[in-house]
Design a protein around this motif. Structure first.
Motif, short mmCIF file in Angstrom:
data_model
loop_
_atom_site.label_atom_id
_atom_site.label_comp_id
_atom_site.label_asym_id
_atom_site.label_seq_id
_atom_site.Cartn_x
_atom_site.Cartn_y
_atom_site.Cartn_z
N LYS A 7 67.83 -27.14 -26.71
CA LYS A 7 68.18 -26.83 -27.73
C LYS A 7 69.72 -26.95 -27.76
CE LYS A 7 66.19 -23.50 -30.47
NZ LYS A 7 65.82 -22.09 -30.91
N LYS A 8 70.51 -27.44 -28.88
CA LYS A 8 71.75 -27.36 -28.63
C LYS A 8 72.39 -26.16 -29.18
CE LYS A 8 72.22 -32.21 -29.56
NZ LYS A 8 72.70 -33.61 -30.42
N ASN A 9 73.60 -25.67 -28.75
CA ASN A 9 74.24 -24.54 -29.12
C ASN A 9 73.32 -23.26 -28.89
OD1 ASN A 9 76.77 -26.02 -30.18
ND2 ASN A 9 75.67 -26.32 -31.99
N ASP A 10 72.83 -23.21 -27.72
CA ASP A 10 71.63 -22.29 -27.29
C ASP A 10 72.31 -21.37 -26.41
OD1 ASP A 10 69.52 -20.65 -26.52
OD2 ASP A 10 68.43 -22.48 -25.72
N ILE A 11 72.57 -19.92 -26.71
CA ILE A 11 73.09 -18.81 -26.02
C ILE A 11 72.30 -18.93 -24.65
CG2 ILE A 11 71.70 -17.07 -26.79
CD1 ILE A 11 74.21 -15.26 -26.72
N ASN A 12 71.04 -19.36 -24.77
CA ASN A 12 70.21 -19.30 -23.26
C ASN A 12 70.34 -20.53 -22.45
OD1 ASN A 12 69.19 -16.64 -23.63
ND2 ASN A 12 67.82 -17.50 -25.32
N HIS A 13 71.05 -21.38 -22.95
CA HIS A 13 71.22 -22.83 -22.36
C HIS A 13 71.37 -22.56 -20.94
CE1 HIS A 13 71.24 -27.14 -22.29
NE2 HIS A 13 72.26 -26.96 -21.41
N ASP A 14 70.18 -23.40 -20.10
CA ASP A 14 70.23 -23.46 -18.58
C ASP A 14 69.89 -22.24 -18.10
OD1 ASP A 14 70.89 -26.10 -18.25
OD2 ASP A 14 73.30 -25.77 -18.06
N LYS A 15 69.31 -21.18 -18.92
CA LYS A 15 68.87 -19.98 -18.26
C LYS A 15 67.46 -20.06 -18.41
CE LYS A 15 72.39 -17.09 -18.67
NZ LYS A 15 73.15 -16.96 -17.40
N TRP A 16 66.54 -19.58 -17.42
CA TRP A 16 65.17 -19.17 -17.53
C TRP A 16 64.96 -17.73 -18.23
CZ3 TRP A 16 61.90 -22.65 -15.09
CH2 TRP A 16 62.34 -23.66 -14.34
N ILE A 17 63.86 -18.13 -19.43
CA ILE A 17 63.58 -16.72 -19.93
C ILE A 17 61.94 -16.93 -20.17
CG2 ILE A 17 65.69 -16.83 -21.23
CD1 ILE A 17 64.18 -18.04 -23.68
N GLY A 18 61.29 -15.98 -20.63
CA GLY A 18 60.02 -15.85 -21.04
C GLY A 18 59.86 -16.52 -22.30
N VAL A 19 58.49 -16.83 -22.79
CA VAL A 19 58.48 -17.62 -24.05
C VAL A 19 58.35 -16.46 -24.96
CG1 VAL A 19 57.12 -19.38 -23.10
CG2 VAL A 19 55.70 -17.31 -23.76
N GLY A 20 58.51 -16.93 -26.30
CA GLY A 20 58.57 -15.42 -27.26
C GLY A 20 59.61 -16.08 -28.63
N GLY A 21 59.62 -15.10 -29.28
CA GLY A 21 60.59 -15.70 -30.61
C GLY A 21 60.63 -14.46 -31.40
N HIS A 22 61.06 -14.69 -32.62
CA HIS A 22 61.09 -13.96 -33.73
C HIS A 22 60.09 -13.77 -34.61
CE1 HIS A 22 65.31 -14.91 -32.75
NE2 HIS A 22 65.75 -13.80 -33.12
N PHE A 23 59.91 -12.40 -35.34
CA PHE A 23 58.88 -12.18 -36.10
C PHE A 23 58.92 -13.09 -37.34
CE2 PHE A 23 58.99 -8.04 -33.81
CZ PHE A 23 57.74 -7.80 -33.70
N GLU A 24 57.70 -13.40 -37.91
CA GLU A 24 57.51 -13.92 -39.07
C GLU A 24 57.25 -12.89 -40.03
OE1 GLU A 24 55.43 -17.57 -39.34
OE2 GLU A 24 56.81 -18.65 -37.98
N ALA A 25 57.29 -13.02 -41.46
CA ALA A 25 56.99 -11.99 -42.46
C ALA A 25 55.53 -11.71 -42.23
CB ALA A 25 57.16 -12.64 -43.87
#
Length: 139
Positions: A7-25
């Motif tokens: 992803k471009k302009n990603d605060i996590n760029h080049d970091k390793w993280i777990g999978v996940g994301g934001h809630f939907e309605a």
């Protein structure tokens, strides 16, 4: 683990993280977990546990909250992820990856099988300055 390289302009760029994301309605934490894992990996979780909650505080931004789960059962076939590269990483090698300092804290707690916990991580200008576990400061 997910190596965030796509992803471009990603605060996590080049970091390793777990999978996940934001809630939907209308989603519960479990609904969000199942949807995000399916979307990002192709897997359907069949066995998982709610392990903790993390509060992130960064500069003057509103606090963000993350529900932490571990899983030990799934079905399906891995799919490519548009957010980065998925890779199975042995648990004893995770801390050698490029991680956020706060992620190292909660990943250690998970690896140590600490019972359900609340962790607050405070960042100033991208640097971890405070760690509070179940209401008590960590060194």
């Amino acid at each position: 683990m997910l190596h965030r390289v796509s992803k471009k302009n990603d605060i996590n760029h080049d970091k390793w993280i777990g999978v996940g994301g934001h809630f939907e309605a209308g989603e519960s934490p479990e609904d969000c977990l199942l949807r995000e894992v399916k979307e990002e990996t192709g897997y359907t979780l069949t066995s998982y546990a709610f392990r903790g909650i993390v509060t992130f505080v960064a500069d003057d931004d509103p606090a963000e909250y993350m529900c932490l789960y571990t899983a030990d059962g799934f079905t399906g076939t891995e799919l490519p992820c548009d957010e980065g590269v998925l890779e199975w990483v042995p648990i004893n090698e995770i801390e050698n990856l490029e991680l956020w300092e706060g992620d190292k804290v909660f990943l250690r707690l998970l690896a140590q099988n600490v019972p359900f916990f609340s962790l607050k991580l405070v960042y100033k200008n991208g640097t971890l300055v405070e760690k509070i576990l179940n209401g008590k400061a960590l060194p």
